[in-house]
Design a protein around this motif. Structure first.
Motif, PDB file in Angstrom:
ATOM      1  N   ILE B  63     -68.869 -41.891 -58.434  1.00 39.12           N
ATOM      2  CA  ILE B  63     -69.584 -41.625 -57.177  1.00 39.12           C
ATOM      3  C   ILE B  63     -71.073 -41.904 -57.335  1.00 39.12           C
ATOM      4  N   GLU B  64     -71.724 -42.051 -56.210  1.00 37.99           N
ATOM      5  CA  GLU B  64     -73.185 -41.995 -56.138  1.00 37.99           C
ATOM      6  C   GLU B  64     -73.499 -40.732 -55.344  1.00 37.99           C
ATOM      7  N   VAL B 105     -71.056 -47.886 -52.817  1.00 38.44           N
ATOM      8  CA  VAL B 105     -72.498 -47.611 -52.879  1.00 38.44           C
ATOM      9  C   VAL B 105     -73.028 -48.034 -54.235  1.00 38.44           C
ATOM     10  N   LYS B 106     -73.937 -48.976 -54.213  1.00 38.86           N
ATOM     11  CA  LYS B 106     -74.521 -49.470 -55.466  1.00 38.86           C
ATOM     12  C   LYS B 106     -75.471 -48.425 -56.057  1.00 38.86           C
ATOM     13  N   GLU B 109     -81.493 -44.337 -53.685  1.00 37.29           N
ATOM     14  CA  GLU B 109     -82.829 -44.020 -54.203  1.00 37.29           C
ATOM     15  C   GLU B 109     -83.428 -42.916 -53.353  1.00 37.29           C
ATOM     16  N   LYS B 120     -72.586 -52.268 -51.895  1.00 36.76           N
ATOM     17  CA  LYS B 120     -72.061 -53.509 -52.456  1.00 36.76           C
ATOM     18  C   LYS B 120     -71.233 -54.172 -51.356  1.00 36.76           C
TER      19      LYS B 120
END
Lengths: 212, 133
Positions: B63-64, B105-106, B109, B120
């Motif tokens: 996950i992000e 999700v790359k 931030e 992505k």
């Protein structure tokens, strides 16, 4: 949750039913490739004359907890501090074996590394309760506001474990101590280069302050 | 196509920690990006990472995770007291938690007044969404 509550309560009351420990556990925590193992090696080389862990530019080189017992360091006043040094696998929220393929690994090796890395992250989290003091090692060239950093520090705070932040790789031009300090203003931050030993004396002084 | 699922705090406030984490992870494993009102406890965030690691497979790569949370040092005393009362009575519903599957999700931030979510797309990295508080 009940266990961590009781542990933090006992720590708050400064109560230890087994008497004073002869030495304490000092954990090195942080995201992958921050320099935990490089710092562990630096400490062990400085005080024991031998290295502790292998290091690599590929993430998740450390995939299991490594412990070096009875590391004794001395400060300028001759005071001694003895601890077990615990080098932990980097904590991350994602592990993709394809990232290792891009670094030139074979598929079987990459998949094995990914599987071991996931176990390593789980072990690192489980071991949080066993730490007496923790140094969180952050790469000073990277954005410190990642949720992994915040989660690690939040969990240490919830357990009342004293924390020192080591902003590593300050020898690199892209590094910024100010950004790390601004991200975690409530903690002592020491800028070091574990690889080249820069500011390492200052780091040892901070360790004495941390464990006082 | 990227799908977002909003989870209001009342949907999780009465759940145990394990059920909260499993509910969020279930949605993420359906390839949806969770936007949750409030935030998890520190221990629950660690549990989320732990369970994520247990579930990693060639299909699910993790996950992000990101949390936008009001900066307490910028709050006055009254705001802090109000926030503390609200947290005790209602749970920590301040802020927003974003959790996305790492395959979509790359990176997220958080700097911390603004969140940028990069997705992505067929292996190419694209900046998909730009949120501001």
């Amino acid at each position: 949750m009940v266990k961590s509550f009781l542990i933090s309560l006992l720590k708050k009351l400064n109560f230890n039913p087994f008497g004073r420990k002869s030495h304490v556990k000092l954990g090195l925590y942080g995201p992958p490739n921050g320099g935990k193992s490089t710092l562990a090696n630096r400490i062990c080389m400085d005080w024991l004359g031998e290295e502790m862990s292998s290091v690599s530019h590929i993430a998740h080189e450390t995939r299991e907890i490594k412990i070096k017992e009875k590391v004794s360091i001395k400060n300028k006043k001759g005071k001694e501090l003895t601890f077990s040094l615990v080098d932990t696998p980097g904590i991350s929220t994602k592990i993709d074996y394809e990232d290792f393929l891009k670094k030139g690994m074979k598929k079987v090796e990459a998949k094995k590394r990914a599987k071991e890395a996931t176990k390593g992250v789980i072990d690192s989290i489980k071991w949080l309760d066993d730490m007496d003091f923790v140094v969180v090692i952050l790469d000073a060239t990277k954005d410190p506001y990642s949720q992994v950093n915040i989660t690690i520090i939040g969990n240490l705070q919830a357990r009342n474990i004293p924390v020192l932040i080591a902003a590593n790789k300050v020898d690199l031009k892209k590094s910024s101590m100010d950004v790390i300090k601004a991200a975690f203003p409530q903690y002592n931050v020491v800028g070091i280069s574990a690889k080249y030993g820069k500011n390492i004396e200052e780091f040892y002084d901070e360790l004495f302050r941390l464990t006082k | 196509m990227v799908t977002f699922k909003f989870i209001p705090f009342y949907e999780i406030e009465n759940l145990s920690s394990a059920k909260r984490v499993n509910k969020l992870l279930k949605v993420v494993k359906e390839d949806k990006i969770v936007i949750m009102e409030g935030r998890l406890r520190s221990q629950e965030e660690a549990d989320l990472i732990e369970i994520t690691m247990e579930e990693i497979s060639p299909k699910f790569k993790g996950i992000e995770l990101s949390v936008i949370y009001p900066e307490k040092s910028q709050q006055n005393t009254l705001q802090k007291v109000k926030g503390a009362f609200a947290t005790v009575l209602l749970g920590d519903r301040q802020g927003l938690t974003i959790i996305g599957p790492a395959s979509i999700v790359k990176k997220i931030e958080n700097n911390p007044d603004q969140i940028e979510l990069f997705t992505k797309d067929n292996g190419n990295r694209n900046r998909k969404k730009n949120k501001k508080r």
